[in-house]
Design a protein around this motif. Structure first.
Motif, short mmCIF file in Angstrom:
data_model
loop_
_atom_site.label_atom_id
_atom_site.label_comp_id
_atom_site.label_asym_id
_atom_site.label_seq_id
_atom_site.Cartn_x
_atom_site.Cartn_y
_atom_site.Cartn_z
N LEU A 171 0.39 -0.82 -0.03
CA LEU A 171 -0.03 -0.34 0.36
C LEU A 171 0.88 1.54 -0.20
O LEU A 171 1.73 1.42 0.53
CB LEU A 171 -0.76 0.24 1.18
CG LEU A 171 -2.13 -1.17 0.98
CD1 LEU A 171 -2.76 -0.85 2.72
CD2 LEU A 171 -2.44 -1.35 0.33
N SER A 172 0.35 2.08 -1.12
CA SER A 172 1.27 3.37 -0.60
C SER A 172 -0.02 4.68 0.35
O SER A 172 -0.43 3.93 1.06
CB SER A 172 1.13 3.73 -2.36
OG SER A 172 -0.39 4.67 -2.84
N GLY A 173 0.76 5.56 -0.29
CA GLY A 173 -0.17 6.36 0.77
C GLY A 173 -1.21 6.92 -0.07
O GLY A 173 -0.97 6.78 -1.44
N ASN A 174 -2.12 7.56 0.08
CA ASN A 174 -3.05 7.86 -0.84
C ASN A 174 -3.00 9.31 -1.64
O ASN A 174 -3.38 8.84 -2.91
CB ASN A 174 -4.14 8.56 0.49
CG ASN A 174 -5.85 7.69 1.04
OD1 ASN A 174 -5.92 7.03 -0.27
ND2 ASN A 174 -5.58 7.75 2.31
N ASP A 175 -1.90 9.72 -1.60
CA ASP A 175 -1.34 10.92 -2.25
C ASP A 175 0.00 10.62 -2.82
O ASP A 175 0.20 11.41 -3.71
CB ASP A 175 -0.79 12.25 -1.20
CG ASP A 175 -2.21 12.51 -1.15
OD1 ASP A 175 -3.37 11.98 -1.10
OD2 ASP A 175 -2.25 13.38 0.84
N ASP A 176 0.49 9.07 -2.96
CA ASP A 176 1.70 9.34 -3.58
C ASP A 176 1.30 7.54 -4.48
O ASP A 176 3.21 7.56 -4.45
CB ASP A 176 3.19 9.53 -2.45
CG ASP A 176 2.92 7.94 -1.33
OD1 ASP A 176 1.75 7.34 -1.98
OD2 ASP A 176 3.71 7.79 -0.55
N LEU A 177 0.33 7.39 -5.19
CA LEU A 177 0.65 6.22 -5.45
C LEU A 177 1.43 5.75 -6.19
O LEU A 177 2.28 5.34 -6.82
CB LEU A 177 -0.89 6.40 -5.87
CG LEU A 177 -1.56 4.24 -7.06
CD1 LEU A 177 -0.41 3.39 -5.54
CD2 LEU A 177 -2.57 4.72 -7.61
N GLU A 178 1.18 7.64 -7.65
CA GLU A 178 2.19 7.24 -8.67
C GLU A 178 3.77 6.57 -8.42
O GLU A 178 4.75 5.97 -8.77
CB GLU A 178 1.88 8.11 -9.44
CG GLU A 178 2.71 8.01 -11.00
CD GLU A 178 2.53 9.14 -11.74
OE1 GLU A 178 1.19 9.85 -11.71
OE2 GLU A 178 3.14 9.36 -12.95
N ALA A 179 4.56 7.87 -7.31
CA ALA A 179 5.79 7.64 -7.11
C ALA A 179 6.35 6.57 -6.28
O ALA A 179 7.06 5.85 -6.36
CB ALA A 179 6.15 8.78 -6.49
N PHE A 180 5.13 5.85 -5.54
CA PHE A 180 5.19 4.54 -4.79
C PHE A 180 5.37 3.97 -6.28
O PHE A 180 6.22 2.52 -5.94
CB PHE A 180 4.79 4.16 -3.97
CG PHE A 180 4.38 3.02 -2.95
CD1 PHE A 180 4.64 3.16 -2.11
CD2 PHE A 180 3.86 2.25 -3.76
CE1 PHE A 180 4.97 2.42 -0.89
CE2 PHE A 180 3.79 0.79 -2.47
CZ PHE A 180 4.20 0.93 -1.54
N ALA A 181 3.85 3.70 -6.89
CA ALA A 181 4.41 2.41 -7.88
C ALA A 181 5.33 2.03 -8.89
O ALA A 181 6.07 1.53 -9.36
CB ALA A 181 2.97 2.80 -8.90
#
Ligand code: 3HC
Ligand code: NAI
Length: 654
Positions: A171-181
């Motif tokens: 799981l990423s944070g709610n606001d950093d999905l793209e960077a996390f992915a």
């Protein structure tokens, strides 16, 4: 472009942009297929990230395309191509990954999600099964038990649960999905970030276990095919080769897609979304409801109060005296506490909601209310008294609503100083659970008042249906014609148990007589007495129900009604005393009883409902046939998979 690929070596970012929900239209499928080719042929690309623009990840196949000839590339081929791609794909999920969207994610080699994402295979709700590998891939990823549950129930799971199940990797944070992915995808290049997979096929799922599981699902489905077909597809996934299981899944999917049940359920999907779309209210701003009042703390008043509190609206309840106010408060708190017990609200929220509620016997406590709903006895004189008091004590701009089941809301409005503020808000019991809200439009109501009713429904997560004034509005009026037909068949020779069983087999949650026993026969009796003076003397009238009521047989609450209830039991048994009364009434009417087949009972009832629905449409009481279908499905247990009485009776909107 609905699908774009941007190469930022070593990654390729594949973005889907097909508002509003990124459904897998032909253009999206084609775009994804091209993306696979592009990624495969570009040596600089070592891994891919699949993400979606807008409010959600892919929410499924495009339901609007199901009625049209399918166009290549088909979704299973697209997903197989993603899975076969030599560069690993990571799905980056926000919003909802549903149906084909979840299947695309399953075809990707890795999945990451934001914490408030939801993933699911809701196809059964559309009369379908997953048709692009979902039944084959999901059990391999999360195990058969969990997959069977998700696929046959259609219920999505939250991201946290998906993580625990192994459906998403991280799981990423709610606001950093793209960077996390991106980061996750980079890690997939050299190392195999393989997740633990359950053993497949699991040994414990033998023939006996399958028989048992499928039997239980069939029973629960009450005539709906898709959950059973879904279970059979998961069994195929365990017993056939991967390719054969995928082929079998597709065959089941296509058969269901082209069948009546899926057509009906797709109709319901769109019908549900159009009830609140009223052209003339499009540009009308609703009033803000900061505080509400409820008059009457009985079954309905307490339920509506709890439902409003749960929607964040502070409520003041007014009852006849302090003792009744206390009893009303007790009912409201009991409902809130039940929600708390079921884990739906926290300790803190329960306390806050209790604090946002006041019970009183003084109308002056309603001085701040923006909207008041009256839910006192079903008696015109009492309702008029209540509206008089509201006129005196409420703000001049407050909306005054009645929850009456049958009474003439125009007559109630006519007594008001500002009739444009008066509206009917017909909630259903139990009001904190039932999704339906009939919004009753009087001859004098203003557009602003109506718009406020619709806004309130949305806030309370109800499905509003606009109805005109007539006896029983849409739902209770159709119910009355349904019951009349049952009474005719009863007098002509059918037994209550035969009619109940036929309607349960039709897919109704309950038969009409057991339903009356549960709700109480006295309500209908009072209504029949009210209507008696205006009844056409030439119309056939069956007196059996009245005879039962005269004996105090009001249903479960008196231990006797159409059936006999043993102490503490909610399951009734046929009662010879009732059979004797029926025989007497048949004899009085000069009827020699005949037998009815189940099909005849079902057809006669359906026809009665459809015919009354047509009258309701012709009189302009309902806006559309689809609205009538929604009322009967949401408020009266009509089987969803039959599409409602209008759809099932062949009446469709243009
Ligand atoms: N296809 C076509 N249109 C769709 C759609 C879909 N899959 N899902 C939603 N829409 C449309 C709605 O009709 C609505 O259109 P409108 O604005 O013209 O009325 C619009 O998108 C927005 O939808 P909602 O009002 O429902 O928006 P919400 O934000 O409340 O909900 C949602 C979003 C949770 C995605 C909800 O729309 C939903 O549950 N959609 C259906 C999901 C689904 O059942 N997917 C499975 C499809 S079958 C499938 O995938 C088969 C596969 O296995 C091969
Ligand atoms: P109920 O009998 O459970 O509750 C009525 C409450 O109103 C009682 O608590 C009573 O003390 C109170 N009351 C009576 N006169 C009052 C007054 N002058 N001022 C303040 N309070 C007063 O009745 P129920 O079932 O809650 O029904 C209420 C209304 O809702 C009726 O109009 C009914 O037709 C309608 N309705 C009922 C449904 C149901 O399933 N019970 C479903 C939908 C609508």
């Amino acid at each position: 472009m609905t699908v774009t690929v941007s190469v930022e070596a070593p990654l390729a970012i594949v973005q889907v942009d097909n508002p509003p929900v990124n459904a897998l239209s032909h253009a999206v499928r084609e775009g994804l297929m091209n993306a696979v080719r592009e990624i495969e042929s570009n040596d600089a690309v070592k891994a891919a990230v699949l993400l979606c623009k807008g409010r959600t990840f892919i929410a499924g196949a495009d339901i609007r395309e199901f009625g049209q000839p399918p166009k290549e590339p088909h979704l299973p081929d697209v997903i197989n191509a993603i899975e076969a791609c030599s560069k690993p794909w990571t799905a980056a999920i926000h919003g909802t990954a549903l149906g084909g969207g979840c299947e695309v994610a399953l075809g990707c080699h890795h999945r990451v999600a934001v914490p408030d994402a939801r993933l699911g295979l809701p196809e059964v709700n559309l009369g379908l099964i997953p048709g692009a590998g979902g039944t084959v891939r999901l059990p391999r990823v999360i195990g058969v038990d969990a997959a069977l549950d998700m696929i046959t129930s259609g219920k999505p799971v939250g991201a946290q649960k998906a993580l625990e199940m192994g459906l998403v990797d991280a799981l990423s944070g709610n606001d950093d999905l793209e960077a996390f992915a991106r980061n996750h995808a980079r890690q997939t290049i050299d190392s195999s970030v393989a997740s633990d997979r359950p053993a497949f096929p699991p040994a414990e799922w033998n023939d006996e276990k399958w028989e048992e599981a499928i039997g239980a699902i069939r029973k629960k489905a009450r005539g709906q095919q898709s959950p059973v077909e879904a279970a059979l597809a998961v069994r195929d996934a365990c017993t056939l080769s991967l390719e054969d299981a995928q082929r079998a899944e597709r065959e089941r999917f296509v058969k269901l897609r082209d069948g009546d049940q899926s057509k009906a359920l797709r109709h319901v999907f769109f019908a549900e979304r159009q009830t609140a779309k009223i052209d003339e209210l499009k540009d009308i701003a609703p009033l803000e409801i900061k505080a509400a009042g409820i008059i009457g703390g009985g079954t309905m008043g307490a339920g509506i109060a709890a439902s409003m509190l749960l929607a964040g609206i502070p409520v003041t309840m007014v009852e006849r005296d302090d003792e009744a106010a206390d009893a009303g408060k007790g009912r409201v708190f009991k409902t809130l506490e039940a929600s708390h017990k079921r884990g739906l609200i926290s300790d803190e929220k329960l306390e806050n909601l209790k604090e946002a509620f006041t019970a009183s016997s003084d109308y002056a406590s309603l001085a701040d209310a923006d909207l008041v709903v009256e839910a006192v006895f079903e008696d015109m004189a009492v309702k008029k008294q209540v509206f008089d008091a509201l006129e005196k004590h409420c703000r001049a701009d407050a909306i005054l609503a009645t929850n009456t089941s049958y009474l003439d809301v125009n007559e109630i409005a006519a007594t008001a100083e500002k009739p444009e503020r008066v509206i009917g808000l017909h909630f259903f019991s139990p009001a904190h659970i039932m999704k339906l809200l009939e919004i009753i439009r009087t001859d004098t109501v203003s557009a602003e008042t109506l718009a406020t009713g619709f806004a309130l429904a949305k806030r309370m997560r109800k499905i509003p249906v606009l109805a005109g004034v007539c006896d029983g509005f849409i739902g209770n009026r159709i119910l009355a014609s349904y019951r009349k037909q049952c009474d005719y068949m009863l007098e002509d020779g059918a037994s209550p148990a035969e009619i109940d069983s036929a309607m349960r087999n039709f897919g109704m949650a309950m038969g009409p007589f057991e339903m009356q026993d549960m709700a109480g026969l006295d309500i209908g009796w009072a209504n029949r007495k009210r209507l008696a003076p205006n009844r056409d003397p030439n119309e056939r009238y069956v007196k059996i129900a009245d005879r039962l009521c005269e004996l105090g047989r009001f249903g479960q609450k008196t231990g006797k009604g159409w059936y006999l209830y043993e102490e503490g039991s909610r399951k009734g048994k046929p009662d010879p005393d009732v059979a004797a009364i029926i025989d007497e009434e048949r004899a009085k009417a000069g009827i020699s009883p005949r037998s009815f087949t189940e099909e005849e009972i079902q057809n006669r009832i359906l026809q009665a409902m459809t015919t009354e629905g047509k009258n309701i449409l012709a009189e302009g009481i309902a806006r559309t046939a689809a609205d009538i279908d929604m009322v009967m499905i949401l408020g009266y247990g009509f089987p969803r998979w039959r599409g409602g009485p209008m759809f099932a009776g062949g009446v469709k909107d243009q």
